[in-house]
Design a protein around this motif. Sequence first.
Motif, PDB file in Angstrom:
ATOM      1  N   LEU A 278      -7.973   2.961   1.538  1.00  0.00           N
ATOM      2  CA  LEU A 278      -7.533   3.127   0.155  1.00  0.00           C
ATOM      3  C   LEU A 278      -7.251   1.801  -0.545  1.00  0.00           C
ATOM      4  CD1 LEU A 278      -5.169   6.244   0.134  1.00  0.00           C
ATOM      5  CD2 LEU A 278      -7.490   6.044  -0.740  1.00  0.00           C
ATOM      6  N   TYR A 279      -6.730   0.824   0.197  1.00  0.00           N
ATOM      7  CA  TYR A 279      -6.460  -0.478  -0.423  1.00  0.00           C
ATOM      8  C   TYR A 279      -7.767  -1.121  -0.884  1.00  0.00           C
ATOM      9  CZ  TYR A 279      -4.570  -5.094  -1.366  1.00  0.00           C
ATOM     10  OH  TYR A 279      -4.215  -6.265  -1.985  1.00  0.00           O
ATOM     11  N   LYS A 280      -8.774  -1.098  -0.014  1.00  0.00           N
ATOM     12  CA  LYS A 280     -10.070  -1.689  -0.360  1.00  0.00           C
ATOM     13  C   LYS A 280     -10.721  -0.918  -1.508  1.00  0.00           C
ATOM     14  CE  LYS A 280     -11.006  -3.542   4.263  1.00  0.00           C
ATOM     15  NZ  LYS A 280     -11.872  -3.449   5.471  1.00  0.00           N
ATOM     16  N   LEU A 281     -10.527   0.413  -1.519  1.00  0.00           N
ATOM     17  CA  LEU A 281     -11.088   1.239  -2.591  1.00  0.00           C
ATOM     18  C   LEU A 281     -10.487   0.852  -3.939  1.00  0.00           C
ATOM     19  CD1 LEU A 281     -12.664   3.646  -3.750  1.00  0.00           C
ATOM     20  CD2 LEU A 281     -10.773   5.123  -3.033  1.00  0.00           C
TER      21      LEU A 281
ATOM     22  N   TYR B 233      -0.656  -3.793   7.248  1.00  0.00           N
ATOM     23  CA  TYR B 233      -2.056  -3.380   7.099  1.00  0.00           C
ATOM     24  C   TYR B 233      -2.124  -1.887   6.773  1.00  0.00           C
ATOM     25  CZ  TYR B 233      -6.922  -2.333   8.149  1.00  0.00           C
ATOM     26  OH  TYR B 233      -8.222  -1.905   8.065  1.00  0.00           O
ATOM     27  N   ILE B 234      -2.883  -1.549   5.746  1.00  0.00           N
ATOM     28  CA  ILE B 234      -3.077  -0.151   5.360  1.00  0.00           C
ATOM     29  C   ILE B 234      -4.216   0.420   6.202  1.00  0.00           C
ATOM     30  CG2 ILE B 234      -3.610   1.446   3.491  1.00  0.00           C
ATOM     31  CD1 ILE B 234      -0.972  -0.024   3.089  1.00  0.00           C
ATOM     32  N   ARG B 235      -3.889   1.376   7.020  1.00  0.00           N
ATOM     33  CA  ARG B 235      -4.906   1.980   7.889  1.00  0.00           C
ATOM     34  C   ARG B 235      -5.885   2.834   7.089  1.00  0.00           C
ATOM     35  NH1 ARG B 235      -3.603   2.127  13.386  1.00  0.00           N
ATOM     36  NH2 ARG B 235      -1.585   1.205  13.914  1.00  0.00           N
ATOM     37  N   ASP B 236      -7.073   3.023   7.655  1.00  0.00           N
ATOM     38  CA  ASP B 236      -8.082   3.866   7.024  1.00  0.00           C
ATOM     39  C   ASP B 236      -7.635   5.324   7.016  1.00  0.00           C
ATOM     40  OD1 ASP B 236      -9.545   1.593   6.813  1.00  0.00           O
ATOM     41  OD2 ASP B 236     -11.058   2.125   8.307  1.00  0.00           O
ATOM     42  N   SER B 237      -8.171   6.086   6.069  1.00  0.00           N
ATOM     43  CA  SER B 237      -7.978   7.538   6.015  1.00  0.00           C
ATOM     44  C   SER B 237      -9.327   8.207   6.210  1.00  0.00           C
ATOM     45  CB  SER B 237      -7.380   7.955   4.663  1.00  0.00           C
ATOM     46  OG  SER B 237      -6.116   7.365   4.462  1.00  0.00           O
ATOM     47  N   ARG B 238      -9.314   9.402   6.765  1.00  0.00           N
ATOM     48  CA  ARG B 238     -10.570  10.136   6.933  1.00  0.00           C
ATOM     49  C   ARG B 238     -10.718  11.079   5.735  1.00  0.00           C
ATOM     50  NH1 ARG B 238     -13.592  10.132  11.152  1.00  0.00           N
ATOM     51  NH2 ARG B 238     -11.920   9.382  12.523  1.00  0.00           N
TER      52      ARG B 238
ATOM     53  N   GLU C 279       0.400  -1.524 -12.592  1.00  0.00           N
ATOM     54  CA  GLU C 279       0.655  -1.874 -11.197  1.00  0.00           C
ATOM     55  C   GLU C 279       0.156  -0.762 -10.279  1.00  0.00           C
ATOM     56  OE1 GLU C 279       4.738  -2.801 -10.560  1.00  0.00           O
ATOM     57  OE2 GLU C 279       4.729  -4.535 -11.907  1.00  0.00           O
ATOM     58  N   VAL C 280      -0.679  -1.162  -9.325  1.00  0.00           N
ATOM     59  CA  VAL C 280      -1.145  -0.237  -8.291  1.00  0.00           C
ATOM     60  C   VAL C 280      -0.465  -0.661  -6.997  1.00  0.00           C
ATOM     61  CG1 VAL C 280      -3.125   0.740  -7.080  1.00  0.00           C
ATOM     62  CG2 VAL C 280      -3.368  -0.016  -9.461  1.00  0.00           C
ATOM     63  N   GLU C 281       0.423   0.183  -6.492  1.00  0.00           N
ATOM     64  CA  GLU C 281       1.207  -0.156  -5.313  1.00  0.00           C
ATOM     65  C   GLU C 281       0.833   0.746  -4.139  1.00  0.00           C
ATOM     66  OE1 GLU C 281       5.268  -1.477  -7.764  1.00  0.00           O
ATOM     67  OE2 GLU C 281       5.281   0.253  -6.403  1.00  0.00           O
ATOM     68  N   LEU C 282       0.526   0.120  -3.000  1.00  0.00           N
ATOM     69  CA  LEU C 282       0.269   0.866  -1.779  1.00  0.00           C
ATOM     70  C   LEU C 282       1.301   0.453  -0.730  1.00  0.00           C
ATOM     71  CD1 LEU C 282      -2.735   0.443  -3.170  1.00  0.00           C
ATOM     72  CD2 LEU C 282      -3.450   1.600  -1.086  1.00  0.00           C
ATOM     73  N   SER C 283       1.776   1.413   0.025  1.00  0.00           N
ATOM     74  CA  SER C 283       2.738   1.114   1.081  1.00  0.00           C
ATOM     75  C   SER C 283       2.588   2.138   2.200  1.00  0.00           C
ATOM     76  CB  SER C 283       4.169   1.147   0.537  1.00  0.00           C
ATOM     77  OG  SER C 283       4.461   2.419  -0.018  1.00  0.00           O
ATOM     78  N   ARG C 284       2.995   1.751   3.388  1.00  0.00           N
ATOM     79  CA  ARG C 284       2.940   2.660   4.529  1.00  0.00           C
ATOM     80  C   ARG C 284       4.230   3.460   4.592  1.00  0.00           C
ATOM     81  NH1 ARG C 284       1.012  -0.537   9.838  1.00  0.00           N
ATOM     82  NH2 ARG C 284       1.942   1.324  10.745  1.00  0.00           N
ATOM     83  N   LEU C 285       4.106   4.783   4.479  1.00  0.00           N
ATOM     84  CA  LEU C 285       5.287   5.638   4.620  1.00  0.00           C
ATOM     85  C   LEU C 285       5.738   5.665   6.076  1.00  0.00           C
ATOM     86  CD1 LEU C 285       4.594   8.758   2.378  1.00  0.00           C
ATOM     87  CD2 LEU C 285       6.261   6.968   2.011  1.00  0.00           C
ATOM     88  N   ASN C 286       4.760   5.738   6.949  1.00  0.00           N
ATOM     89  CA  ASN C 286       4.983   5.676   8.386  1.00  0.00           C
ATOM     90  C   ASN C 286       3.659   5.295   9.028  1.00  0.00           C
ATOM     91  OD1 ASN C 286       3.418   8.170   8.718  1.00  0.00           O
ATOM     92  ND2 ASN C 286       5.254   9.225   7.974  1.00  0.00           N
TER      93      ASN C 286
END
Length: 359
Positions: free
Chosen positions: A205-208, A236-241, A268-275
Amino acid sequence: MDLELFTSLSKYPFIYGEKLFDSQELKQNKTCTEKCLQKDCKLLNEKTANLQEYICNKGYNNILFLIGQDKFIINGIIFENNTSVPVGRKEVRKEYIFDRQVILLFNLKIKKIEEYILEKINVATEQNFSIFHDFKTAMNIIYRCTHDLINKEPGANFYEKLENCDISLKDLYDSLDLITSQLGMMDTIINPSSITFGEKREINLYKLFDKITKLFRHLSIKNKVIIVLKNIDGQYIRDSRCYESIEFIALILLDNALKYSAPNSTIEVELSRLNRNKVKVKIKNIGPLVSDENKERIFEKFFRDDSAKNFSKEGIGIGLWVAQKILEAHGSKLCYYKGSTSNYGIGLNIFEFDLETIP
C-alpha cells in the motif's frame, strides 16, 4: 429516496433526519409541533428494521419506513385500534386516523417506486459509461506511443529514460498514466462484481500511494495543493494480498482530496502499522466539511453533500461508493471523520481504513 419525492408522494406527515415535515395533504399534528417537548417519536431513527412502530408519550402511532439508506418516520397519526389516545382527542383529530393496512400498502408502493428508480439509474449509468470503452482504447494507444517515445531516450531501463526525458514529455506520460488508470475504474462502475475479478496478489500500500501521489503531481501544482506521503511509525509496511481493484482506492481518495481541498493547503497521506498483521491508512485534507447527518450517506451511489456541491462542480458522487465496495470486498471499511474546529464550513477531513497484511 429523495426528500422532495417522498414529500410529493406522502399524504402523511413525517420526520426526516431531525425535522418534522408536512405532507402535501396533511400538516403535522399540532400536538406534535406545539405540545410535545420530548419528541420521542424520533427514537425510531435508532431502529434498523422496516415498519417498526412506536407509541409516543402523547399516545400517537409512529412507524419507520426504511427506503434504501434513508429513514422516514410517519408520525403523529392514530391507528383505528389505538386505545392510547383519549376519545375526545380522537374526535378533534379525525383526519389523523388511518387504517394500519393502508399505511403498510403505502410503504410497499414506495418500495416499488424506489426499486424502479434504481433500475432506471443503473441502466442509464451503463449506457452513459459504455461510451468510455472506445475512449479508453484510444487513450491506451496514445499512452503506448508516449511509452515508445520515452524508450528512445538514453538510459539503462525505462525509469532512467523517463528521468532523462524532457519535463513536458514526463508530465504527458504521468498524465496519460493517471487517465488510463482512472478509465480502468469505469469497468468497476458499470460492473461492480469486477471488483473481485482475477487472483489476489501481493500489493504494498505504501508503494501504491507513492506511485499515485507522483501521478497527481501535475494536478496538485495546478490546484496549489501539496501532497505529502508519510510512514508514521517508520516501520516497514508489509504487503497485503489484494485484488487488482485495490489500486483504485489510492486514485479515488487522492482525487477526492484534491477536488475538495482549499488552495495553498496540504493533503497528508499517512500509513502506519496497527500491529504485525494490519496497516492503517489515513488521508487528511483541509476543505468543506460533510454535515453530521450525511457522514454515512457520502458512501451512497450518486450522493453528494451540499458542502461538496457548493465547493466544486466536479464529480457525480460515485467515487466513494466504489471505494467502499472495493474495501468491503477486502474485509475492510472506509470511514469519515472531521476535525473539531472549522472556519465557515472549511476544516479538517479524514478518510480512514485498515487492511490485513501478510505476516
